[in-house]
Enzyme design. Structure first.
Site, PDB file in Angstrom:
ATOM      1  N   SER A   9       0.843  -1.185   0.000  1.00  0.00           N
ATOM      2  CA  SER A   9       0.000   0.000   0.000  1.00  0.00           C
ATOM      3  C   SER A   9       0.879   1.236   0.000  1.00  0.00           C
ATOM      4  CB  SER A   9      -0.887   0.005   1.249  1.00  0.00           C
ATOM      5  OG  SER A   9      -1.462   1.273   1.471  1.00  0.00           O
ATOM      6  N   TYR A  30       0.529  -0.182  10.762  1.00  0.00           N
ATOM      7  CA  TYR A  30       0.106  -0.528   9.408  1.00  0.00           C
ATOM      8  C   TYR A  30       1.211  -0.197   8.412  1.00  0.00           C
ATOM      9  CZ  TYR A  30      -2.680  -0.621   5.106  1.00  0.00           C
ATOM     10  OH  TYR A  30      -3.147  -0.895   3.848  1.00  0.00           O
TER      11      TYR A  30
END
Length: 316
Positions: A158, A183
């Site tokens: 991502s 994350y």
């Protein structure tokens, strides 16, 4: 590592998974797509199966997966919890016992920005699920990846990798938890994993790619409150998307399907892709991949650490 530069793909931000597969016949190919029953994973499974591939979907919730995938031919479901290394081993053992080879493995399943959660021996859940579980899975499935001359392994990362490099001194966030940094670290790990897997596997015909699928509203946001997403400018008060750059699930699945199948990538690997193209290196707000996420020394170091943590290493 292949140069991190665009190659002139004919596709882009708005391309769909069906677009990148048009004209490709995947009959006789077997793909494994973790989390392939929800969000981008569901669209990835649908598109690959439509193109003729047999698709195995390892799922933490097999019954939910069976329901979501009903009506899609050529798809089977098996149980897998990436946060549980015993479950990873059991799935891999079952798969290897079937004698099948793997042509495409897409590490798609992920969790994002969850409350502080510990799994296994106390590992931070995002690093454990998004990275370590897939690390163990790929290493345990190695015999199937090389059995038929090689495969492509696609690690879904991502743009969130920009939020954090690997926190070598505190991988598990023992000194204070931040859900977005956690994350970010996990998504950086996804890229470094592809860099090192490609370096280790290319002589056996296994090439690896990492990617940013784009901004898409999917069940990945399940841990975010609506007010939080309104504050980010992602949605309005009624839940309608606001960001004009957001993709549909069909568009969001395109880059991982392109990385898994495109003849344009034959002979290449170890690179980060976005919008169905190899991305450029970026140190500012422009699209691209951060230098630390494709650093070969960091990739090698993370592989060593991950092998020690999981006790699995196909190259040990």
């Amino acid at each position: 590592m292949t140069g991190q530069h665009k190659i002139g793909s004919a596709f882009g931000h708005d391309s769909t998974a069906d677009d990148v597969l048009r004209g490709l016949d995947l009959s006789g190919k077997l793909a494994v797509v973790t989390g392939g029953y929800s969000g981008l994973g569901l669209e990835t499974t649908r598109a690959l199966a439509k193109a003729g591939a047999q698709v195995v979907v390892p799922a933490r919730r097999p019954q939910v997966a069976e329901e979501a995938l009903a009506g899609i031919d050529g798809v089977s479901v098996d149980a897998l919890d990436l946060g549980d290394l015993d479950s990873v081993r059991a799935f891999a053992d079952r798969f290897l016992a079937s004698g099948r080879s793997i042509d495409i493995l897409i590490d798609n399943a992920a969790i994002m920005a969850c409350p502080e959660t510990r799994v296994g021996p106390g590992w931070e859940a995002q690093f454990a699920t998004n990275h370590l579980g897939h690390f163990a899975l790929v290493n345990r499935l190695w015999p199937a990846l090389v059995a038929d001359g090689g495969a492509r392994v696609v690690s879904v990362s991502s743009t969130g990798h920009r939020r954090s490099d690997i926190r070598w001194d505190d991988l598990e966030f023992r000194l204070g938890y931040d859900k977005w940094e956690a994350y970010g670290q996990a998504k950086t790990a996804n890229v470094l994993f592809a860099v090192q897997l490609d370096a280790l596997g290319k002589d056996s015909g296994v090439r690896a790619f990492a990617l940013h699928p784009g901004g898409i509203l999917t069940p990945l946001q399940r841990h975010l409150a609506r007010d939080e997403m309104v504050g980010y400018g992602w949605i309005d008060e009624d839940g309608n998307p606001l960001n004009p750059g957001f993709k549909t699930p069909e568009q969001g699945a395109a880059t991982q399907v392109w990385a898994a199948t495109s003849p344009q990538l034959d002979g290449l690997g170890g690179v980060f892709c976005e919008d169905c193209e190899i991305a450029e290196v970026s140190t500012d707000d422009n699209p691209g991949v951060r230098p630390y996420a494709i650093d070969p020394a960091s990739a090698d170091r993370l592989w060593t650490v991950s092998a020690e943590l999981t006790g699995v290493n196909a190259f040990g």
